[in-house]
Design a protein around this motif. Structure first.
Motif, PDB file in Angstrom:
ATOM      1  N   UNK A 140     -13.238   8.452 -18.840  1.00  0.00           N
ATOM      2  CA  UNK A 140     -13.073   9.743 -19.656  1.00  0.00           C
ATOM      3  C   UNK A 140     -14.820  10.384 -18.693  1.00  0.00           C
ATOM      4  N   UNK A 141     -15.327  10.001 -19.439  1.00  0.00           N
ATOM      5  CA  UNK A 141     -16.843  10.821 -18.381  1.00  0.00           C
ATOM      6  C   UNK A 141     -16.583  11.169 -17.364  1.00  0.00           C
ATOM      7  N   UNK A 142     -16.442   9.850 -16.444  1.00  0.00           N
ATOM      8  CA  UNK A 142     -16.396  10.616 -14.895  1.00  0.00           C
ATOM      9  C   UNK A 142     -15.267  11.646 -14.524  1.00  0.00           C
ATOM     10  N   UNK A 143     -13.994  11.222 -15.513  1.00  0.00           N
ATOM     11  CA  UNK A 143     -12.888  12.705 -15.488  1.00  0.00           C
ATOM     12  C   UNK A 143     -13.339  14.458 -15.847  1.00  0.00           C
ATOM     13  N   UNK A 144     -14.465  14.182 -16.773  1.00  0.00           N
ATOM     14  CA  UNK A 144     -14.470  15.586 -16.681  1.00  0.00           C
ATOM     15  C   UNK A 144     -16.104  15.577 -16.453  1.00  0.00           C
ATOM     16  N   UNK A 145     -16.726  14.821 -15.558  1.00  0.00           N
ATOM     17  CA  UNK A 145     -17.823  14.975 -14.931  1.00  0.00           C
ATOM     18  C   UNK A 145     -17.365  15.410 -13.698  1.00  0.00           C
ATOM     19  N   UNK A 146     -16.349  14.423 -12.863  1.00  0.00           N
ATOM     20  CA  UNK A 146     -16.067  15.219 -11.794  1.00  0.00           C
ATOM     21  C   UNK A 146     -15.427  16.691 -11.761  1.00  0.00           C
ATOM     22  N   UNK A 147     -14.331  17.345 -12.821  1.00  0.00           N
ATOM     23  CA  UNK A 147     -13.746  18.313 -12.601  1.00  0.00           C
ATOM     24  C   UNK A 147     -14.905  19.503 -13.095  1.00  0.00           C
ATOM     25  N   UNK A 148     -16.558  19.340 -14.320  1.00  0.00           N
ATOM     26  CA  UNK A 148     -17.501  20.119 -14.105  1.00  0.00           C
ATOM     27  C   UNK A 148     -17.881  19.933 -12.781  1.00  0.00           C
ATOM     28  N   UNK A 180      -9.360  16.929 -24.215  1.00  0.00           N
ATOM     29  CA  UNK A 180      -9.366  17.592 -25.892  1.00  0.00           C
ATOM     30  C   UNK A 180      -8.752  16.509 -26.498  1.00  0.00           C
ATOM     31  N   UNK A 181      -7.334  15.930 -25.845  1.00  0.00           N
ATOM     32  CA  UNK A 181      -6.628  15.623 -27.221  1.00  0.00           C
ATOM     33  C   UNK A 181      -6.685  14.057 -27.459  1.00  0.00           C
ATOM     34  N   UNK A 182      -8.561  13.286 -26.236  1.00  0.00           N
ATOM     35  CA  UNK A 182      -8.849  11.782 -27.536  1.00  0.00           C
ATOM     36  C   UNK A 182     -10.336  12.164 -27.787  1.00  0.00           C
ATOM     37  N   UNK A 183     -10.806  13.243 -27.162  1.00  0.00           N
ATOM     38  CA  UNK A 183     -12.653  13.063 -27.280  1.00  0.00           C
ATOM     39  C   UNK A 183     -13.125  14.597 -27.479  1.00  0.00           C
ATOM     40  N   UNK A 184     -13.642  15.124 -28.166  1.00  0.00           N
ATOM     41  CA  UNK A 184     -14.537  16.567 -29.054  1.00  0.00           C
ATOM     42  C   UNK A 184     -15.867  16.704 -28.025  1.00  0.00           C
ATOM     43  N   UNK A 185     -16.201  17.491 -28.208  1.00  0.00           N
ATOM     44  CA  UNK A 185     -17.658  18.402 -27.120  1.00  0.00           C
ATOM     45  C   UNK A 185     -18.746  17.199 -27.937  1.00  0.00           C
ATOM     46  N   UNK A 186     -18.817  16.680 -29.403  1.00  0.00           N
ATOM     47  CA  UNK A 186     -20.229  15.599 -29.533  1.00  0.00           C
ATOM     48  C   UNK A 186     -19.545  14.746 -28.994  1.00  0.00           C
ATOM     49  N   UNK A 197     -15.749   4.544 -31.712  1.00  0.00           N
ATOM     50  CA  UNK A 197     -15.083   2.993 -31.401  1.00  0.00           C
ATOM     51  C   UNK A 197     -13.178   2.438 -31.854  1.00  0.00           C
ATOM     52  N   UNK A 198     -12.893   3.514 -32.609  1.00  0.00           N
ATOM     53  CA  UNK A 198     -11.727   3.431 -33.689  1.00  0.00           C
ATOM     54  C   UNK A 198     -11.092   3.566 -31.804  1.00  0.00           C
ATOM     55  N   UNK A 199     -11.873   5.033 -31.431  1.00  0.00           N
ATOM     56  CA  UNK A 199     -10.876   5.980 -30.232  1.00  0.00           C
ATOM     57  C   UNK A 199     -11.236   4.969 -28.811  1.00  0.00           C
ATOM     58  N   UNK A 200     -11.410   4.021 -28.892  1.00  0.00           N
ATOM     59  CA  UNK A 200     -12.025   2.955 -27.520  1.00  0.00           C
ATOM     60  C   UNK A 200     -12.966   3.188 -26.486  1.00  0.00           C
ATOM     61  N   UNK A 201     -13.527   4.686 -27.251  1.00  0.00           N
ATOM     62  CA  UNK A 201     -15.178   4.957 -26.170  1.00  0.00           C
ATOM     63  C   UNK A 201     -16.300   4.130 -26.544  1.00  0.00           C
ATOM     64  N   UNK A 202     -16.455   3.783 -27.225  1.00  0.00           N
ATOM     65  CA  UNK A 202     -17.754   3.214 -27.511  1.00  0.00           C
ATOM     66  C   UNK A 202     -17.854   1.967 -28.194  1.00  0.00           C
ATOM     67  N   UNK A 203     -18.243   0.361 -27.808  1.00  0.00           N
ATOM     68  CA  UNK A 203     -18.211  -0.485 -28.489  1.00  0.00           C
ATOM     69  C   UNK A 203     -19.750  -0.929 -29.350  1.00  0.00           C
ATOM     70  N   UNK A 204     -19.763  -1.096 -30.500  1.00  0.00           N
ATOM     71  CA  UNK A 204     -20.550  -1.738 -31.326  1.00  0.00           C
ATOM     72  C   UNK A 204     -21.293  -3.766 -30.672  1.00  0.00           C
TER      73      UNK A 204
END
Length: 169
Positions: free
Chosen positions: A118-126, A46-52, A90-97
């Motif tokens: 981040x996707x893999x970590x959260x999906x694994x926990x879920x 949650x310190x690096x990614x919001x739900x949206x 992009x600034x957070x390094x999560x996606x690229x344009x």
């Protein structure tokens, strides 16, 4: 002669008398349970990614790189406001344009290695959280849950894991 009319509850509210009240109430109850699972699985990041932002990672993980407008549509956002939202990701390094090979005017959005992590970590926990719930069910209840969620996801336009593998998206 005075006439009175009974106030009718808004359509779709529990108790409105529509035939889908039970389904709506059940879906709302299940969504609360799933929201708890989602919140617990997102807590470590949650310190690096919001739900949206996580929703964007989910869409890109399922569909692969997308044009900016298509991605905005998938997450239900206006393209102009989504562009500013994407800037933060992009600034957070999560996606690229990147520019589309077919048209320099089109912007393609893709996951970065950090976004995929981040996707893999959260999906694994879920998955672990959901497995703990599902292991409490009988085989018949598991079949009912599986069928219900497949129908619900299809109605919501969410591709199944099998479809994303088969289609390569």
């Amino acid at each position: 002669m005075k006439t009175t009319t009974a106030a009718l509850p808004p359509s779709g509210d529990p108790g409105s008398g529509s035939p889908d009240d039970t389904a709506l109430t059940s879906a709302l109850t299940a969504s609360r349970a799933l929201l708890g699972v989602i919140a617990r699985s997102l807590a470590p990041v949650m310190d690096t990614v919001t739900l949206p932002q996580f929703r964007v990672l989910v869409v890109l993980s399922n569909f692969g790189p997308l044009r900016m407008g298509d991605l905005a549509q998938h997450v239900g956002a206006n393209q102009s406001s989504f562009s500013r939202f994407a800037d933060r990701m992009v600034a957070g390094g999560l996606i690229a344009r990147s520019a589309s090979p077919g048209s320099r005017r089109e912007v393609i959005i893709s996951l970065t290695a950090e976004g995929a992590r981040v996707y893999a970590e959260v999906t694994g926990a879920r998955k672990k959280e959901i497995a703990l719930v599902l292991e409490k069910l009988s085989d018949a209840e598991l079949d009912a849950v599986r069928a219900g969620f497949e129908v619900f996801a299809r109605a919501a336009g969410e591709p199944s894991a099998d479809e994303t593998l088969i289609l390569g998206i």
